[in-house]
Design an enzyme around this catalytic site. Structure first.
Site, PDB file in Angstrom:
ATOM      1  CG  ASP A  11      17.094  86.119  22.317  1.00 11.03           C
ATOM      2  OD1 ASP A  11      17.645  84.656  21.901  1.00 11.03           O
ATOM      3  OD2 ASP A  11      17.964  86.623  22.352  1.00 11.03           O
ATOM      4  CD  GLN A  12      19.159  80.183  22.656  1.00  7.64           C
ATOM      5  OE1 GLN A  12      19.825  81.337  22.104  1.00  7.64           O
ATOM      6  NE2 GLN A  12      19.955  78.959  23.613  1.00  7.64           N
ATOM      7  CB  CYS A  51      20.036  86.967  17.931  1.00  8.12           C
ATOM      8  SG  CYS A  51      19.976  86.147  19.272  1.00  8.12           S
ATOM      9  CG  HIS A 102      21.446  91.144  18.009  1.00  4.13           C
ATOM     10  ND1 HIS A 102      21.300  89.826  18.241  1.00  4.13           N
ATOM     11  CD2 HIS A 102      22.454  91.694  17.318  1.00  4.13           C
ATOM     12  CE1 HIS A 102      22.755  89.256  18.687  1.00  4.13           C
ATOM     13  NE2 HIS A 102      23.295  90.036  17.468  1.00  4.13           N
ATOM     14  CG  HIS A 305      16.445  81.887  17.721  1.00  5.74           C
ATOM     15  ND1 HIS A 305      16.802  81.418  19.151  1.00  5.74           N
ATOM     16  CD2 HIS A 305      16.647  82.845  18.351  1.00  5.74           C
ATOM     17  CE1 HIS A 305      17.990  82.211  19.953  1.00  5.74           C
ATOM     18  NE2 HIS A 305      17.722  83.030  18.735  1.00  5.74           N
TER      19      HIS A 305
END
Length: 485
Positions: A11-12, A51, A102, A305
């Site tokens: 994530d990220q 997300c 999520h 992302h």
């Protein structure tokens, strides 16, 4: 038997934070080995880079226009007919996810046989004054009860004092490394190898929350980077220089002049989280060897992302710039089952919507007509295929709501509320430091990219196109009508 499939998402994570991709500082030996055993897609993007919509693309194979999430909005139900895990389960795969989903409701299985859940700190599930008992965090998270059982009943995710969106502050993890959320995902995933049905191929999604904030790496990993002469973030000639409202002093800032020492610590911690992830992924690979499944498993690694990390004095994600929208994407085949062009890099532009059709293609499962993405397998095998010319991305983001189109060599960005346009030559300017929209030498390219965006936005319910021209100031929405009904 069909091949096992391992999907690893983080994530990220920025696209460039791989030593395989040439990063001068970050060490990622296990991910580098994945790339050597497969194909690295250097122009991979998240069309809607936050997300929730990114995960919708991963799980449905749809474009943002089809899955309907064109911005970030919580508590919108996931009622998609065809999702990746469900399609694989129907043809005999044993399916499990460990980590971040999520989705809504939070315990929505989305086709998995089992989910061991940790979405990180999600505000709407933490708000005790608005949630029912069934929606409360203690009922929807599996990591926190596990942590409290092993380290103390009073522990919480907020004990470090770091916000879950604080991209400019950092401190080391305060408990034993084995208790870190990154280690937990791997521990639970190894347990899946123990208790899976050996008569079936497996689809396992290892979905990490880090390197998303809080920036809390174990001390040993922070020590690898803290104090090094880290490269400064890039700042384009179009970026804001002033910060009259002192936004950069806010730990959860979207942009501003952040104190240099704090920013350097945050960058070091971000890199440390990535190396920590890499080593834990390597730990899972060792377990796969022990269970005899490493060489009959296909691995796809990607991020939902990126993180701007100070580029152009911007932070976090959602924007269209490379640090935010461009992601790592590796398809690996340790057992050479697919006859990929191992150790090569592909330049074609790919997107998260391509994950579902790729994995279904590998499993020889029919791809539902609802899927907009395409299997990247022919690109990895150098087989004849007709590929897209570009991708369209967007994000509802208040006054910074925008749309972008790119083929990996150029990028056009249109801010729908202000009408501002940006055009970047990514071949000569890969970090988007020079906006060439006013350069007459690029007039024809500007016109072409604008027309491509107009083509993508025709008929949109927001009214972005009127009489064949982009319409500035239309009311934006995070979700399109068809998923709100």
């Amino acid at each position: 038997m069909k091949p096992n499939i391992l999907l690893i998402t983080v994530d990220q994570m920025r696209w460039d934070c791989l030593s395989y991709a040439g990063h001068p500082i970050v060490e990622t030996p296990n991910l580098d080995q994945l790339a050597r055993n497969g194909v690295h897609f250097r122009n991979a993007y998240s069309a809607t880079p936050t997300c929730v919509p990114a995960r919708a693309a991963i799980m449905t194979g749809m474009s943002q226009r089809s899955h309907g999430r064109v911005g970030y909005q919580e508590k919108v139900p996931w009622n998609y007919e065809h999702m990746l895990a469900g399609e694989l389960a129907q043809v005999g795969y044993h399916t499990q996810c460990v980590g971040k989903m999520h989705v809504d409701p939070v315990r929505n299985l989305c086709g998995f046989h089992n989910v061991v859940l940790h979405d990180g700190y999600l505000h709407h599930n933490r708000f005790k004054h608005t949630n029912t008992v069934a929606e409360s965090f203690d009922h929807c998270d599996d990591y926190l009860p596990w942590l409290r059982d092993r380290a103390g009943a009073s522990l919480d995710l907020t004990d470090l004092g770091l916000d879950c969106n604080a991209s400019t502050v950092a401190r080391p993890w305060h408990l034993a490394e084995s208790l870190h959320p990154t280690n937990w995902v791997v521990t639970q995933s190894i347990d899946f190898l123990r208790r899976r049905d050996p008569r079936k191929p497996f689809f396992h999604w290892m979905s990490f929350v880090r390197p998303h904030p809080p920036f809390d790496p174990p001390q040993a990993y922070l020590d690898l980077y803290d104090g090094l002469d880290l490269p400064d973030p890039v700042v384009g000639n179009w970026a804001k220089r002033e910060d009259p409202e002192l936004a950069g002093l806010n730990p959860t800032t979207f942009g501003g002049n952040v104190p240099r020492r704090r920013l350097k610590k945050a960058i070091a911690a971000y890199y440390a989280l990535i190396t920590h992830l890499d080593h834990q992924i390597g730990r899972f690979f060792q377990a796969m060897e022990e269970y005899g499944v490493m060489h009959n498993t296909i691995v796809l690694f990607a991020s939902d992302h990126g993180e701007l990390l100070g580029d152009h004095r911007l932070f976090r994600k959602a924007l269209a710039y490379e640090g935010s929208a461009k992601v790592p994407f590796i398809l690996s085949d340790p057992g050479d089952l697919l006859h990929l062009r191992r150790g090569t890099t592909v330049d074609n532009v790919v997107e998260l919507r391509d994950i579902m059709p790729t994995l279904l293609d590998i499993a020889d499962v029919p791809i539902p007509t609802s899927v907009d993405g395409k299997s990247v397998l022919p690109l990895g095998q150098n087989s004849p295929t007709v590929w897209r010319d570009y991708i369209h991305g967007e994000h509802a983001y208040g006054n910074m709501s925008h749309h972008y189109v790119t083929d990996g060599t150029a990028k056009y960005i249109w801010y729908s509320q202000t009408g501002e346009e940006q055009l970047f030559n990514l071949q000569m300017d890969p970090m988007e430091c020079v906006n060439v929209v006013a350069d007459g030498a690029y007039a024809d390219q500007l016109r072409m990219w604008r027309e491509r965006l107009i083509h993508e936005l025709k008929g949109r319910e927001e009214g972005y196109v009127t009489d064949g021209k982009l319409q500035t100031g239309c009311a934006v929405k995070a979700c399109l009508n068809h998923i709100l009904q």
